[in-house]
Design an enzyme around this catalytic site. Structure first.
Site, PDB file in Angstrom:
ATOM      1  CG  HIS A  47       0.124  -4.486  -6.987  1.00 10.62           C
ATOM      2  ND1 HIS A  47      -0.171  -3.008  -7.523  1.00 10.62           N
ATOM      3  CD2 HIS A  47      -0.810  -4.585  -6.666  1.00 10.62           C
ATOM      4  CE1 HIS A  47      -1.366  -2.322  -6.494  1.00 10.62           C
ATOM      5  NE2 HIS A  47      -1.737  -3.508  -5.503  1.00 10.62           N
ATOM      6  CG  ASP A 101       2.589  -1.323  -8.826  1.00 14.06           C
ATOM      7  OD1 ASP A 101       2.433  -1.901  -9.631  1.00 14.06           O
ATOM      8  OD2 ASP A 101       1.735  -1.319  -7.501  1.00 14.06           O
ATOM      9  CB  SER A 149      -4.506  -2.131  -7.668  1.00 14.40           C
ATOM     10  OG  SER A 149      -3.656  -1.386  -6.116  1.00 14.40           O
TER      11      SER A 149
HETATM   12  N1  ARG Z   1      -0.372  -1.280  -1.106  1.00  7.64           N
HETATM   13  C1  ARG Z   1      -0.780  -1.624  -2.908  1.00  7.64           C
HETATM   14  C2  ARG Z   1      -1.738  -2.432  -2.406  1.00  7.64           C
HETATM   15  O1  ARG Z   1      -3.013  -2.504  -1.854  1.00  7.64           O
HETATM   16  C3  ARG Z   1       0.608  -2.196  -3.212  1.00  7.64           C
HETATM   17  C4  ARG Z   1       0.494  -3.485  -2.914  1.00  7.64           C
HETATM   18  C5  ARG Z   1       2.246  -4.447  -4.014  1.00  7.64           C
HETATM   19  N2  ARG Z   1       2.745  -5.275  -3.031  1.00  7.64           N
HETATM   20  C6  ARG Z   1       4.077  -4.977  -2.765  1.00  7.64           C
HETATM   21  N3  ARG Z   1       4.204  -6.009  -1.251  1.00  7.64           N
HETATM   22  N4  ARG Z   1       4.585  -3.888  -2.165  1.00  7.64           N
HETATM   23  O2  ARG Z   1      -2.322  -3.374  -3.548  1.00  7.64           O
HETATM   24  N1  GLU Z   2      -3.168  -1.899  -3.750  1.00  5.60           N
HETATM   25  C1  GLU Z   2      -4.317  -1.781  -3.051  1.00  5.60           C
HETATM   26  C2  GLU Z   2      -5.187  -3.369  -4.395  1.00  5.60           C
HETATM   27  O1  GLU Z   2      -4.581  -3.600  -4.897  1.00  5.60           O
HETATM   28  C3  GLU Z   2      -4.986  -0.756  -3.874  1.00  5.60           C
HETATM   29  C4  GLU Z   2      -4.641   0.062  -2.560  1.00  5.60           C
HETATM   30  C5  GLU Z   2      -5.550   0.625  -2.193  1.00  5.60           C
HETATM   31  O2  GLU Z   2      -6.216  -0.683  -1.067  1.00  5.60           O
HETATM   32  O3  GLU Z   2      -6.293   1.620  -1.529  1.00  5.60           O
HETATM   33  O4  GLU Z   2      -6.176  -2.617  -4.890  1.00  5.60           O
END
Ligand code: ARG
Ligand code: GLU
Length: 698
Positions: free
Chosen positions: A83, A219, A629
Site C-alpha cells: 500500500h 502487504d 507502514s
Molecule cells: N490500514 C493500513 C494503513 O493505515 C493499511 C492500509 C491499506 N489500504 C487499504 N485500504 N486496505 O495504512
Molecule cells: N497502515 C498504516 C500506514 O500507512 C500503518 C498502520 C497504522 O496506522 O498503524 O502507515
C-alpha cells in the site's frame, strides 16, 4: 515456592509495565536499553544508532515522506508495503499491463521501473539543540513572538551545521515544543520499482480486513535505490548504479513465536497522546463523525463504480484506498475510545494532575491550564469541523471542487502579484493533469451529489455545473488557461463550476481558516505549557514524545490479545487462513491460482514454520501509527522478521490513548514475503541477493 511466585510476579509486572512509546534512536541508552534487554533484546543502543559506525538506522529510509522502507541487500534492494508503493504500481498499470491485478516482477535490473518524484530519505545524525532553539524565548512573549524566535534560531542552527553537498538539515520539535532536535538527512531520488504481488495478495481482504485481525494480507512491494558513479544520491539517469548501503538487514528464516522480542524502526507520522479529555471528547464525538459521514457518502459512489469497469477500477484504486483507510480508522478509534472509557479516565488523570499541582505549590503557575483548554475547545469545535469538512470535500473527495479550489489559488496569487501568473498557471496545469490522469466525470459527479449536501455551509447543490464547466475535460480546462492573465481570469470567472465554488472557497479562505488558525495557535501554545507542567508536576510518569514524522524506535513482544469476553486472538496467522477466506472471483477475497496450487502441493521450500504451515501475519505490542507502514520488524539480533503494515481495530485509538492490553501492531511475516517472491513469483534473483540467516540455530 513463595519466592518463585514473587519472581514470577516481578517478571509479569516488568512485561506489563511496558507501556509503549516511540523513542528517539539517539537516546536509547539508559531506560530503553535496559527495558529492551528485559524484553529479550540482545542489541545495544549503539547497534541501533551510531553516528560514527554503521548501525541499524542506516538501513531505514523514509519512503516518499509518508511510509517507511528498509534496505535488504548490498544492492540497495528496498522492502516496503504494497500500500506504500500502491500509487507507483498503479501509475505503471494500464488495461494491457495490469500490475495491480497481475503483480509485477522485474526479472533483471534493466526491467526495474523508474518513478518520477519518488524519494527515500535516510538519517545521518540526530542532535539535541534545545538550548540553542529556545535561547531568547521568554515567558512574557506572546505565542507568536515565541514561535518567530524559535524559527529564527532553528534557521541559524540549520545553516550552521556542517554537511555534505547532497545532505540536508532540519529542526523538529518534540514534546510539544519542549525539546528540539536537528537532523542531517540524505535523500535518494532514483528509486525503481522491482516487484509487487497481485492485489489479491498485497491487498488481500481489502477494506473488509483493513485494520482487523485475524489478517492474511501480503502487504509488501520492492524497490531499488540507484546512485551515481560515486554511490551518492542523484536524479534518475540510466547510467546510475544500484546503491551500496552502509547497512542492510539480514532476513531471519527462523521466524517468531509468542513472547519473542520485536523492534519496529520507522517514521511514525503523528500522535496526540497528551490531549486533555475535552479534546478527545470533541474529536471522537463531533469531529470524526462528521468526516466519516462525508467519506462514507463518497465511498458508496466510488466503490460501486469501480466494480463496473476495469478502467475505473485502475483509475480510482489509489484514491479509494486513501479515502477508505482513514474512514475505517476513525470508526475504530471512536469505538475504542468509547469502550475503554478514555474520556473518563483522562478526567481522572487530570484530577491527579491538579492534586499534584496543589501538593507542589505549582497551582498558580499551571492551575489555569485545564480550564483554559475547556474554553478554547468550546470556541474551537465548530470551526474545526467546518474547516475539516471543507478539506474533505474540496481536497479529499470531490475532484471538480478540487480543481476550482486550485484555480482559485491561482487567481488569488495573481491578484496579490500580477507577475506570479506564469508560475501559478504552471502549478495549476500540473494539478489538472494529475487529476485528469485518473478522472471519470460520472464518478465525480456522483460524488458531488453525495458529499455536497453534507457540506452544511452550502446554499445549493447544483450538479448541472458538470455539464457546463470546462474543468471536467482536460483539453477544455487547458484551453481556458490560454491567453493574457486578464483574459484567463475573465474566462475563469465565467465558468459554471468556478462560479458555483468561488463563494464557498472565499468563505473558507477569509473566514473559516483564519478563525481556525487563531484558536489552533492558542491551543498549540497551551499544549506546550501543559506538557511542561505534566513533567514538572508528575515527574515519574513515562513520557515519550509524540510522533512527528521523525525516525523512532518502538519495541515490544509478539503477543495475541483478548478484544472481548471469551475471545482470544492467537498472534500468528497462516496460509490456511487465506484459503479459509477464499471467495472465487470476489474483489476482496479472491486468491491467485498459483497460490492455491502451492498450497495444494505444500511446496513451501524453506519458508514454513515448525508446524509445517506458512506464516502470513503476526501481532506485536509495538506502539505504531500511520507512517510506520513498511517499517521493519527486527528480532533480538538485528535481523528482519517482518514488515509492519497495520494495527488491530480495537487498538486504533492508540494515537490518543495507548493501552498495552489491547493495542497491537500487525506485521507480515518475512517468510511469507520470501515465499511469495521465490515460490509464487519465481523472482529467485532477488532471493539470491539477500542474506538469509538462522539466528535461532546455534
Ligand atoms: N490500514 C493500513 C494503513 O493505515 C493499511 C492500509 C491499506 N489500504 C487499504 N485500504 N486496505 O495504512
Ligand atoms: N497502515 C498504516 C500506514 O500507512 C500503518 C498502520 C497504522 O496506522 O498503524 O502507515
Amino acid at each position: 515456592m513463595k519466592f518463585l511466585k514473587f519472581i514470577l510476579l516481578l517478571i509479569t509486572i516488568n512485561v506489563s509495565a511496558q507501556q509503549g512509546g516511540m523513542w528517539i534512536p539517539s537516546l536509547l541508552e539508559g531506560m530503553n536499553e535496559e527495558e529492551m534487554t528485559n524484553l529479550g533484546s540482545k542489541l545495544t543502543a549503539k547497534d541501533i544508532y551510531d553516528v560514527n559506525n554503521s548501525s541499524l538506522k542506516d538501513a531505514i529510509g523514509h519512503f516518499n515522506g509518508g511510509c517507511t522502507s528498509e534496505i535488504i541487500s548490498d544492492q540497495g534492494l528496498i522492502l516496503t508495503n504494497h500500500h506504500c508503493g500502491f500509487s507507483q504500481i498503479q501509475s505503471h498499470s494500464s488495461l494491457e499491463n495490469d500490475y495491480l491485478k497481475d503483480g509485477f516482477w522485474a526479472m533483471n535490473l534493466e526491467d526495474e521501473l523508474p518513478n518520477e518524484g519518488l524519494y527515500i530519505e535516510f538519517i545521518v545524525s540526530i542532535e539535541d539543540i534545545t538550548t540553542q532553539v529556545l535561547s531568547g524565548v521568554t515567558d512574557t512573549m506572546t505565542a507568536k513572538e515565541k514561535q518567530s524566535q524559535i524559527s529564527k534560531n532553528s534557521n541559524v542552527a540549520e545553516g550552521a551545521t556542517t554537511k555534505e553537498a547532497w545532505q540536508d538539515t532540519k529542526v523538529k520539535a518534540f514534546y510539544n515544543g519542549n525539546q528540539y532536535f536537528l537532523f542531517v538527512t540524505e535523500r535518494f531520488e532514483d528509486i525503481r520499482l522491482v516487484g509487487a504481488p497481485p492485489t489479491s495478495i498485497g491487498k488481500f481482504g481489502s477494506d473488509t480486513d483493513n485494520w482487523v485481525f485475524p489478517r492474511h494480507t501480503g502487504d509488501f512491494s520492492m524497490f531499488r535505490i540507484y546512485a551515481d558513479e560515486n554511490n551518492k544520491p542523484a536524479k534518475y539517469s540510466k547510467d546510475n548504479k544500484p546503491y551500496k548501503p552502509k547497512h542492510f538487514l539480514p532476513i531471519s528464516l527462523d521466524g517468531i513465536e509468542e513472547g519473542d522480542f520485536t523492534l519496529v524502526f520507522g517514521f511514525p507520522g503523528r500522535t496526540n497522546e497528551y490531549l486533555p479529555a475535552t479534546a478527545i471528547e470533541h474529536i471522537t464525538k463531533e469531529f470524526n463523525p462528521s468526516n466519516i459521514a462525508i467519506r462514507e457518502a463518497a465511498l458508496k459512489v466510488i466503490d460501486a463504480a469501480m466494480k463496473t469497469s476495469d478502467d475505473i477500477r485502475i483509475k480510482y484504486a489509489s484514491k479509494q484506498a486513501r479515502i477508505a483507510n482513514a474512514w475505517k480508522k476513525w470508526i475504530g478509534e471512536n469505538l475504542g475510545i468509547e469502550k475503554s472509557n478514555a474520556v473518563a479516565n483522562r478526567r481522572k488523570f487530570e484530577n491527579e494532575f491538579t492534586t499534584a499541582l496543589k501538593a507542589k505549590g505549582l497551582e498558580e503557575k499551571y492551575g489555569s491550564i485545564l480550564p483554559e483548554f475547556d474554553t478554547l475547545y468550546n470556541d474551537f469545535s465548530e470551526v474545526n469541523i467546518r474547516r475539516r469538512n471543507f478539506i474533505e470535500v474540496f481536497i479529499v473527495t470531490n475532484e471538480l471542487m478540487q480543481m476550482t479550489f486550485r484555480a482559485y489559488q491561482m487567481e488569488a496569487a495573481v491578484n496579490t502579484n500580477p507577475e506570479a501568473f506564469e508560475k501559478a498557471k504552471e502549478r495549476l496545469i500540473g494539478t489538472l493533469k494529475g487529476i485528469h490522469k485518473n478522472y471519470n466525470v460520472d464518478v465525480d459527479k456522483g460524488v458531488f451529489k453525495a458529499v455536497m449536501p453534507l457540506y452544511k455551509y452550502t446554499a445549493s447543490v447544483d450538479p448541472s455545473i458538470y455539464e457546463k464547466s470546462a474543468f471536467t475535460n482536460l483539453e477544455s480546462a487547458l484551453a481556458l488557461l490560454e491567453g493574457k492573465p486578464e483574459d484567463v481570469l475573465k474566462k475563469l470567472n465565467k465558468d459554471a463550476a468556478y462560479n458555483y465554488a468561488k463563494p464557498i472557497i472565499e468563505n473558507f479562505i477569509k473566514t473559516i481558516d483564519p478563525e481556525f488558525q487563531q484558536i489552533n495557535q492558542a491551543i498549540t501554545a497551551l499544549q506546550t505549557k501543559y506538557m511542561t507542567a505534566l513533567m514538572e508536576a508528575l515527574p515519574d510518569a513515562r513520557y515519550f514524545p509524540d510522533a512527528n514524522s521523525t525516525l523512532r524506535v518502538t519495541y515490544g513482544q509478539v503477543r495475541g490479545y483478548a478484544p472481548r469476553d471469551a475471545v482470544y486472538y492467537q498472534p500468528v496467522s497462516y496460509l490456511d487462513g487465506v484459503i479459509e477466506k477464499f471467495i472465487p472471483g470476489d474483489y476482496e477475497f479472491d486468491v491467485p491460482k498459483k497460490l492455491l496450487e502451492l498450497y495444494e502441493s505444500k511446496d513451501y521450500g524453506q519458508y514454513a514454520d515448525k508446524n509445517g504451515k506458512v506464516p502470513v501475519c503476526f501481532l506485536g505490542t509495538n506502539h505504531t501509527t500511520g507512517g510506520n507502514s513498511g517499517s521493519p520488524a527486527i528480532d533480538a539480533h538485528g535481523n528482519l522478521v517482518g514488515l509492519n503494515f497495520d494495527r488491530v481495530w480495537e487498538g486504533t485509538m492508540s494515537d490518543m490513548n495507548y493501552d498495552p492490553e489491547i493495542c497491537r501492531n500487525i506485521m507480515v511475516d518475512a517468510r511469507y514475503v520470501l515465499f511469495i517472491v521465490d515460490k509464487f513469483a519465481g523472482a529467485t534473483r532477488l532471493i539470491e541477493e539477500m542474506t538469509l540467516v538462522h539466528p535461532k540455530k546455534k
